[in-house]
Design a protein around this motif. Structure first.
Motif, PDB file in Angstrom:
ATOM      1  N   SER A  65       0.847  -1.202   0.000  1.00  0.00           N
ATOM      2  CA  SER A  65       0.000   0.000   0.000  1.00  0.00           C
ATOM      3  C   SER A  65       0.877   1.245   0.000  1.00  0.00           C
ATOM      4  CB  SER A  65      -0.913  -0.004   1.222  1.00  0.00           C
ATOM      5  OG  SER A  65      -0.149  -0.023   2.416  1.00  0.00           O
TER       6      SER A  65
ATOM      7  N   ASP B 291       1.883  -6.085   2.413  1.00  0.00           N
ATOM      8  CA  ASP B 291       2.720  -5.101   3.118  1.00  0.00           C
ATOM      9  C   ASP B 291       1.945  -3.791   3.264  1.00  0.00           C
ATOM     10  OD1 ASP B 291       4.606  -3.430   4.172  1.00  0.00           O
ATOM     11  OD2 ASP B 291       6.169  -3.870   2.684  1.00  0.00           O
ATOM     12  N   ILE B 292       1.315  -3.625   4.428  1.00  0.00           N
ATOM     13  CA  ILE B 292       0.567  -2.381   4.703  1.00  0.00           C
ATOM     14  C   ILE B 292       1.212  -1.628   5.864  1.00  0.00           C
ATOM     15  CG2 ILE B 292      -1.618  -3.176   3.720  1.00  0.00           C
ATOM     16  CD1 ILE B 292      -2.508  -3.951   6.532  1.00  0.00           C
ATOM     17  N   ARG B 293       2.530  -1.789   6.011  1.00  0.00           N
ATOM     18  CA  ARG B 293       3.252  -1.055   7.055  1.00  0.00           C
ATOM     19  C   ARG B 293       3.226   0.446   6.775  1.00  0.00           C
ATOM     20  NH1 ARG B 293       9.021  -3.370   6.607  1.00  0.00           N
ATOM     21  NH2 ARG B 293       8.385  -3.282   4.417  1.00  0.00           N
ATOM     22  N   ASN B 294       3.400   1.188   7.818  1.00  0.00           N
ATOM     23  CA  ASN B 294       3.440   2.647   7.685  1.00  0.00           C
ATOM     24  C   ASN B 294       4.844   3.083   7.271  1.00  0.00           C
ATOM     25  OD1 ASN B 294       2.712   5.353   7.795  1.00  0.00           O
ATOM     26  ND2 ASN B 294       3.048   5.521  10.012  1.00  0.00           N
ATOM     27  N   GLU B 295       5.199   2.730   6.045  1.00  0.00           N
ATOM     28  CA  GLU B 295       6.511   3.076   5.475  1.00  0.00           C
ATOM     29  C   GLU B 295       6.295   3.668   4.091  1.00  0.00           C
ATOM     30  OE1 GLU B 295       9.273   2.894   7.048  1.00  0.00           O
ATOM     31  OE2 GLU B 295       8.989   1.406   8.658  1.00  0.00           O
ATOM     32  N   LYS B 296       7.279   4.442   3.625  1.00  0.00           N
ATOM     33  CA  LYS B 296       7.193   5.011   2.285  1.00  0.00           C
ATOM     34  C   LYS B 296       7.256   3.905   1.245  1.00  0.00           C
ATOM     35  CE  LYS B 296       9.152   9.540   3.484  1.00  0.00           C
ATOM     36  NZ  LYS B 296      10.231  10.517   3.225  1.00  0.00           N
TER      37      LYS B 296
ATOM     38  N   LYS C 193       9.547   0.299   0.707  1.00  0.00           N
ATOM     39  CA  LYS C 193       8.981  -1.045   0.541  1.00  0.00           C
ATOM     40  C   LYS C 193       9.483  -1.702  -0.740  1.00  0.00           C
ATOM     41  CE  LYS C 193       4.642   0.016   2.996  1.00  0.00           C
ATOM     42  NZ  LYS C 193       3.165   0.045   2.883  1.00  0.00           N
TER      43      LYS C 193
ATOM     44  N   ASN D   7      -5.244   0.483   2.384  1.00  0.00           N
ATOM     45  CA  ASN D   7      -4.997  -0.786   3.077  1.00  0.00           C
ATOM     46  C   ASN D   7      -6.122  -1.805   2.876  1.00  0.00           C
ATOM     47  OD1 ASN D   7      -2.615   0.252   3.963  1.00  0.00           O
ATOM     48  ND2 ASN D   7      -3.207   0.472   6.114  1.00  0.00           N
TER      49      ASN D   7
ATOM     50  N   VAL E 130      -0.557   4.441   0.671  1.00  0.00           N
ATOM     51  CA  VAL E 130      -1.097   5.224   1.784  1.00  0.00           C
ATOM     52  C   VAL E 130      -2.027   4.328   2.591  1.00  0.00           C
ATOM     53  CG1 VAL E 130      -0.909   7.475   0.633  1.00  0.00           C
ATOM     54  CG2 VAL E 130      -2.970   6.084   0.320  1.00  0.00           C
ATOM     55  N   SER E 131      -2.279   4.699   3.829  1.00  0.00           N
ATOM     56  CA  SER E 131      -3.124   3.866   4.691  1.00  0.00           C
ATOM     57  C   SER E 131      -4.554   3.754   4.167  1.00  0.00           C
ATOM     58  CB  SER E 131      -3.134   4.433   6.122  1.00  0.00           C
ATOM     59  OG  SER E 131      -3.631   5.766   6.121  1.00  0.00           O
TER      60      SER E 131
END
Length: 303
Positions: free
Chosen positions: A213, A239-244, A248, A219, A215-216
């Motif tokens: 993703s 991969d829905i981590r809060n990372e750029k 990723k 998700n 942006v959130s």
């Protein structure tokens, strides 16, 4: 090997039952010197694709050709178009008479020639019970590794009293062919990793696609795509981590993931995915149904 002979010995066998083929994935243990072990290329405990073919002397030629054709197809599917064959004859320490050894060596050599396979001689390196063909792969840095093998054995059937009833009604000894295609699974996987530098073809990759993703807000859409890919038996990671997204992509590219689906708000709105393939900086946007169909076609196992 003796276990398969004991299975063979259960009940009376006729010439009509031959060739009789048995196979198993067997756990093997070998006390290798500590200095010779490295990685998964040479280990003390390994799994072997062990198989034995019980046949008549007249069937050795056909069974040899069938085996070489099968091995060639499997190696080719895994990306190894070329391999060497070594013919290993009688070692100094061996079982059986010279007459039996000469018979076995001639049978295997004639069968190999009839199969149209070129080979080089490897004197004195046969198994203690019979001559063998060694199928040798060369890895990415030029090292030779014996993987597949085919061995002709007249000794073990005699020692363990394996018989079959011939066309004339008399009891005869079968010939036992020992064969392995991959040899040690661990070694073959090591060669495969080095040959591809970890960049496996899509059908073979442990993880075929990552859905990342951007942006959130995307998700839930990413989770929906993950479920649909999983339902189609594709090996997928979410991969829905809060990372750029660049972070990723770099991380999954270093892990040699063949395909990355990036999804943001635009993809959610249009029901699309942005596709990035390993080794290609260009991206492509497709509708999800089209992307799924293409992915499934690309991930088919070779036939």
């Amino acid at each position: 090997c003796p276990c398969h002979v004991q299975i063979y010995n259960q009940g009376v066998k006729s010439y009509r039952d031959l060739p009789l083929r048995m196979a198993e994935f067997g756990s093997c243990h070998r006390y290798e010197p500590s200095g010779s072990m490295h990685g998964i290329m040479r280990v003390r405990g390994f799994v072997q694709d062990d198989a034995h073919i019980f046949c008549t002397e007249e069937q050795i030629e056909d069974e040899t050709k069938i085996f070489i054709d099968l091995l060639s197809k499997i190696y080719s599917d895994l990306g190894f178009k070329e391999f060497k064959i070594k013919f290993s004859d009688r070692p100094t320490k061996r079982s059986g008479s010279d007459k039996i050894w000469e018979k076995a060596e001639n049978a295997l050599m004639n069968a190999t020639n009839a199969a149209g396979s070129a080979f080089e001689l490897n004197p004195g390196e046969g198994a203690f019970y019979g001559p063998k063909l060694e199928f040798v792969l060369t890895d990415a840095i030029g090292r030779d590794w014996q993987c597949g093998t085919l061995q002709v054995d007249f000794v073990l059937p005699e020692r363990l009293d394996a018989t079959y009833v011939g066309q004339d009604g008399n009891k005869k000894r079968p010939v036992m062919l020992h064969r392995a295609i991959l040899g040690s699974f661990e070694r073959f996987i090591g060669i495969l990793i080095e040959e591809n530098a970890g960049n496996f073809p899509l059908w073979l990759a442990p993880i075929q696609v990552v859905i990342a993703s951007i942006v959130s807000g995307a998700n839930d859409y990413a989770k929906e795509l993950y479920n649909k890919l999983s339902e189609n038996n594709l090996r997928v990671k979410l991969d829905i981590r809060n990372e750029k997204i660049n972070y990723k992509i770099r991380e999954h590219s270093l892990k040699k993931i063949p395909v990355i689906y990036a999804v943001g708000l635009r993809e959610v709105e249009n029901q699309t995915v942005t596709i990035r393939k390993l080794g290609n900086n260009a991206t492509e946007t497709q509708s999800f149904p089209q992307a799924l169909e293409n992915l499934m076609q690309s991930s088919l196992i070779p036939k």
